[in-house]
Design an enzyme around this catalytic site. Structure first.
Site, PDB file in Angstrom:
ATOM      1  N   CYS A 700       0.841  -1.204   0.000  1.00 14.15           N
ATOM      2  CA  CYS A 700       0.000   0.000   0.000  1.00 14.15           C
ATOM      3  C   CYS A 700       0.877   1.256   0.000  1.00 14.15           C
ATOM      4  O   CYS A 700       1.623   1.514   0.952  1.00 14.15           O
ATOM      5  CB  CYS A 700      -0.926  -0.027   1.218  1.00 14.15           C
ATOM      6  SG  CYS A 700      -1.605   1.565   1.676  1.00 14.15           S
ATOM      7  N   CYS A 703       0.292   3.659   2.828  1.00 15.67           N
ATOM      8  CA  CYS A 703       0.858   3.148   4.091  1.00 15.67           C
ATOM      9  C   CYS A 703       2.323   3.536   4.219  1.00 15.67           C
ATOM     10  O   CYS A 703       2.793   3.898   5.307  1.00 15.67           O
ATOM     11  CB  CYS A 703       0.722   1.622   4.151  1.00 15.67           C
ATOM     12  SG  CYS A 703      -0.980   1.031   4.039  1.00 15.67           S
TER      13      CYS A 703
END
Length: 792
Positions: A700, A703
């Site tokens: 991600c 993230c």
């Protein structure tokens, strides 16, 4: 995605043959062409996008394989012109081609091998290129022409592959003809300019939008309905006269339509159009001779349309107009309005000499070859430009003066500023566009520069002042996209310590060669004698950021001695990030603004230093070789755990500041604990200690960007709240129990009431992922809990 690396092998070989600085630029200029794309299309290298498209269409309809079925080479020949068009229509590919030829396209372009049917090129391609009333807009001119002008626009967003768009085209052309001069009619090809369409929220074709109100048209796509919709946006400003006492003396002439027996008078639609075309130039009025017979009798008029050139409306002073068409009437009235003054040599020199000392008005001068009075459109300018004087210069009569002023293109508009200096206009030659430019130019600190400015040491490398100079060519699409942003940066720069200038390299070719300008645009900030070349995005915010970074460098320039002292022998808790680069390397130039942002991100972080080494500098040649740097850019991190002089190399795909920052944080001592399934229930769910947990996935991107922020949160909350992370790819069951459905998800666990008791596994979701917000929120939350516990 392939990461581009510039090797130093070619550069070292070239240096053995030629002097290094000169060849660094020649290396950029060298082009090996199999076939010249401009020659294939039969166009000049200065051709704009519309001219490129028109030239390709002309060839496409004659060279298409469908029309040359007996020619075995027709397919291959068509692919050649198709590839040339696909490259030259794209401003980024065109720049690479201009600089490096086909060699420069190998890694970026593999298209041009597919084409449409002959019918597409004949009937659908370049839909509005031949319609003079329709202005084809692109991202390079949309902001200045539409969003910042305040003019009324009706714009058609279309795709050449859209059947409904082609069905609309005949009606759209009729709308443009009916509203010519009334409002501005535009068209945007979303197939070629999809980014502009996306920015404007266009999701289907055709989409018709009225500006500046940004109102979409959803009605019937007939000429009558669309014209009616467009006219609603015009502020109607016309008089209904009943007597001569109602005639105001506002300094403007009068255009009056008399309605009576025996003839037609102007319709309300024609009156609305005229009020828009002639706004601030002429008073528009109507008289009903059935109701106000005495007024009409006094003027000796029974019916018809009359123009009164003065503010007085009296008998026998009106000029009769036979047409009932608004555009024809407006053209006739404009031809009767006074033209701007033609300037002679003495007046022209007097204006320019006074402006050099800042002792005169701002002037807009229209340079023409021959009689410019036929440009009736520009008679609107005096009313549009209050406070700016306007004149015209016939360069056939004043050839030497025009040559001395470096005016080479006609017509040309030049603003001579009250503050000194001048600026040339490079946009569309309409009264609206010229007016918008002149108003902006008179208050913008940007000048068009000539060789005289450099020879007098006023600007350039030998000047004692700082100058930011954009070297460009008017035919270059990236140049025309940068120019309005550069002007905006000049306008918004808060300070008087930097001068902003432009140099047209098509006019001042020798000057550009003298300063080794080999590609366009080349934008350089001369900080006294040191040049700093700009290589960031073509936006005013990035340009201003570059100025601040140049004046206050956030990146440490690392020398060989400094490297030995501060990197090799660094303290155990210090980390160094170093970009080994070469200033001539394209990927290095792309990394440069991100590297400066990275340095500013770590400015307040203790014991982290961001530096760079220019391996193209002769003083650093052996320094880089000794450190085994053989490709550019090379990004290395020297950390406390890497040993003396050793490093970790960055091999990530993304070279933006956020990705580099996330990578660097992996080497920092962290207060964040990695949480496994067993830890979650033992240390968090049944513990009285408050925790904040970051649930993430390694793939991600968001993230990875948030990861350094979470490290900062953990540092700020140390001793108050513990911090942990859960990798949901490795712990899917744990993330499912916590109710995690998206990444990153941050949850707060306030702690069990008693040690050993369980709290809710879902915790409390923190939807705002701003580090400052989370830190302040949790501090208040925990302190409130502690206060309640103390009271109990």
């Amino acid at each position: 995605m392939q990461i581009l690396l510039c090797t130093d092998h070619d550069m070292l070989m070239i240096k053995r043959l030629f002097t290094s600085v000169f060849i660094l630029y020649i290396c950029v200029l060298t082009v090996t062409l199999a076939e010249d794309y401009y020659e294939l299309l039969g166009i000049q290298r200065s051709a704009n996008t519309k001219e490129i498209r028109q030239a390709f269409k002309k060839l496409a309809v004659t060279m298409h394989p469908d029309k040359n079925q007996d020619d075995p080479e027709a397919h291959d020949n068509f692919l050649k012109i198709n590839r040339a068009y696909e490259v030259l229509k794209d401003e980024d590919l065109r720049k690479k081609y201009d600089m490096h030829g086909e060699e420069g396209l190998k890694d970026d372009f593999h298209g041009g091998n597919r084409y449409e049917s002959w019918k597409f090129y004949q009937e659908e391609f370049g839909l509005y290129d031949d319609d003079k009333e329709i202005i084809t807009l692109s991202k390079s001119d949309f902001e200045q022409s539409v969003e910042e002008s305040g003019d009324t626009w009706f714009i058609n967003y279309y795709s050449p592959h859209c059947g409904h768009c082609h069905d609309l085209a005949p009606a759209w052309r009729e709308v443009a003809q009916e509203l010519a001069g009334v409002i501005r009619i535009g068209a945007v090809n979303c197939g070629d300019d999809w980014n502009l369409c996306r920015m404007q929220g266009i999701r289907s074709y055709p989409t018709l939008v009225m500006y500046p109100v940004t109102e979409k048209y959803h009605g019937e796509r007939t000429t009558r309905k669309m014209v009616k919709f467009a006219l609603k946006s015009i502020e109607f400003d016309a008089y209904t006269l009943r007597s001569e006492e109602e005639i105001e003396d506002n300094g403007l002439p009068w255009l009056i339509s008399f309605c009576g027996d025996g003839g037609d008078c102007l319709s309300s639609t024609a009156t609305t159009k005229l009020s828009a075309i002639l706004t601030d130039l002429v008073n528009i009025a109507s008289v009903d001779c059935h109701k106000d017979e005495k007024f009409c009798e006094k003027l000796g008029i029974e019916h018809g349309t009359y123009y009164y050139p003065t503010t007085e409306v009296t008998k026998d002073e009106g000029k009769k107009i036979s047409s009932l068409n608004a555009q024809e009437i407006a053209h006739q009235v404009l031809s009767w309005l006074p033209d701007v003054d033609n300037l002679n040599t003495k007046t022209l020199k007097k204006i320019i000499n006074r402006l050099k000392t800042g002792q005169h008005h701002t002037w807009l001068i229209h340079f023409v070859e021959g009689d410019g009075s036929q440009d009736i459109e520009f008679r609107k300018l005096p009313a549009m430009l209050e406070g700016i004087k306007i004149g015209r210069v016939d360069c056939r009569k004043l050839r030497s003066e025009c040559n001395e002023l470096h005016v080479m293109k006609f017509p040309s508009f030049v603003v001579y500023k009250q503050t000194g200096g001048f600026e040339l206009y490079y946009g569309r030659a309409t009264a609206h566009d010229v007016s918008a430019f002149a108003k902006d130019s008179m208050t913008t600190k940007l000048e068009s520069l000539t060789p005289d400015d450099f020879q007098s040491h006023r600007v350039g490398p030998s000047s004692q002042s700082m100058w930011f100079i954009d070297f460009f060519a008017p035919w270059c699409p990236p140049c025309m996209r940068l120019l309005p942003e550069f002007r905006k940066a000049a306008r918004n720069y808060d300070g008087d310590d930097i001068g902003f200038g432009t140099v047209d390299c098509t006019v001042h070719n020798q000057l550009c060669q003298m300063y080794n300008i080999r590609s366009y645009p080349t934008t350089i900030l001369y900080n006294n004698t040191k040049p700093h070349q700009y290589s960031g995005h073509h936006s005013s915010s990035h340009i201003l950021e570059f100025i601040q970074d140049t004046l206050n460098p956030p990146v440490i320039i690392v020398t060989e001695a400094m490297f030995e002292e501060r990197v090799v022998n660094k303290k155990p808790d210090e980390i160094w990030l170093i970009d080994w680069f070469a200033h001539w390397c394209g990927p290095c130039q792309q990394l440069a603004p991100e590297w400066r942002r990275l340095a500013k991100m770590f400015k307040e972080t203790k014991n982290i230093y961001v530096g760079q080494v220019d391996c193209a500098d002769p003083n650093n040649q052996w320094f880089c070789q000794n450190n085994k740097v053989h490709s550019y850019p090379t990004v290395r991190l020297y950390s406390s755990g890497s040993g003396t002089g050793s490093f970790f190399a960055y091999n990530g795909w993304n070279r933006d500041a956020q990705s580099l920052r996330a990578w660097a944080f992996e080497f920092l001592p962290s207060k964040v604990k990695t949480i496994k399934h067993r830890d979650f229930f033992r240390d968090i769910i049944t513990s009285k200690t408050p925790w904040v947990i970051d649930y993430y996935a390694p793939w991600c991107g968001h993230c990875q960007v948030f990861k350094p922020e979470f490290v900062k949160i953990a540092e700020e909350l140390d001793g108050l709240v513990k911090a942990g992370t859960v990798n949901c790819d490795e712990e899917p069951a744990l993330c499912n129990k916590a109710g995690v459905r998206a990444y990153p998800t941050v949850k707060f666990y306030k702690g069990a009431r008693k040690e050993g008791m369980s709290q809710d596994t879902y915790g409390y979701d923190l939807e705002n992922l701003d580090a400052t917000y989370i830190t302040n929120f949790l501090k208040r939350k925990v302190q409130k809990q502690q206060q309640q516990h103390d009271e109990l």
